[in-house]
Enzyme design. Sequence first.
Site, short mmCIF file in Angstrom:
data_model
loop_
_atom_site.label_atom_id
_atom_site.label_comp_id
_atom_site.label_asym_id
_atom_site.label_seq_id
_atom_site.Cartn_x
_atom_site.Cartn_y
_atom_site.Cartn_z
N LYS A 40 0.81 -1.19 0.00
CA LYS A 40 0.00 0.00 0.00
C LYS A 40 0.85 1.26 0.00
O LYS A 40 0.42 2.33 -0.41
CB LYS A 40 -0.89 0.02 1.26
N GLY A 41 2.07 1.15 0.52
CA GLY A 41 2.90 2.32 0.82
C GLY A 41 3.07 3.32 -0.30
O GLY A 41 3.10 4.52 -0.06
N GLU A 96 8.13 2.86 -5.72
CA GLU A 96 8.19 2.38 -4.35
C GLU A 96 8.33 3.54 -3.37
O GLU A 96 8.89 4.58 -3.71
CB GLU A 96 9.40 1.45 -4.18
N ASP A 100 14.64 -0.78 1.66
CA ASP A 100 15.35 -1.10 2.90
C ASP A 100 16.35 -2.22 2.58
O ASP A 100 17.46 -1.94 2.12
CB ASP A 100 14.29 -1.50 3.94
N PHE A 149 13.59 3.23 11.39
CA PHE A 149 12.23 2.96 10.92
C PHE A 149 11.47 4.27 10.82
O PHE A 149 11.39 5.04 11.77
CB PHE A 149 11.51 2.00 11.87
N ASP A 156 3.84 3.13 6.86
CA ASP A 156 3.06 2.87 8.08
C ASP A 156 3.87 2.20 9.17
O ASP A 156 4.93 1.62 8.93
CB ASP A 156 1.90 1.93 7.73
N ARG A 162 0.12 6.50 7.64
CA ARG A 162 0.38 6.66 6.20
C ARG A 162 -0.02 8.06 5.71
O ARG A 162 0.48 8.54 4.70
CB ARG A 162 -0.42 5.64 5.39
#
Length: 174
Positions: A40-41, A96, A100, A149, A156, A162
């Site tokens: 979903k990001g 994207e 990471d 992070f 999220d 988000r």
Amino acid sequence: MNIGKILIEADEIESKLAEMGKAITEDYESKDLLMVGILKGAFVVMADLSRQIDLPLEFDFMAVSSYGASTKTSGVVRILKDLDEEIEGRDVLIVEDIIDSGLTLNYLMKNLLVRKPATLEIAALLIKDGIERLPLDVKYEGFHIPPEFVIGYGLDYAGKYRNLPYVAVMGDEE
Ligand code: IMP
Ligand code: MG
């Protein structure tokens, strides 16, 4: 958990996406651009980046899962939703939110290359530095960030945050 320090402000993101959009517009001038957002990001980046591209492009989406509710990658990529369109002969640009370990995109590149697109490139808003990463050729990149992070702008933590218009690190537990 709560929201920690802001790493990238909304206006910085906006001007970066404008730069990336300009480069993409020039590179795909005579091509058949299909933007593929990784849900979903990437939906926020996709919406804002695509509006900085001055071409008659098309959208498609894939949904993958590699994290569950943890902040560490599980090492397993699962396709939850595949593309609607065939991509043979198309100029595909994967969009994207963040890279990471590179595991997700490494897997997706292999998976999509088998379908014989004319070209296959990657645009990512964020790239985490200082971590061991699978080799990935990212043609359009936004910001390099430290290996923390982060949340916001599509990213999220356990499904939340988000909608933040900026990118922030996670705060400490209260
Ligand atoms: P990779 O497979 O390790 O490169 O991770 C890529 C995916 O993990 C991204 O598409 C995000 O969904 C998620 N991810 C990685 N780092 C973060 C983070 O700092 N915050 C939120 N999601 C992240
Ligand atoms: Mg993602």
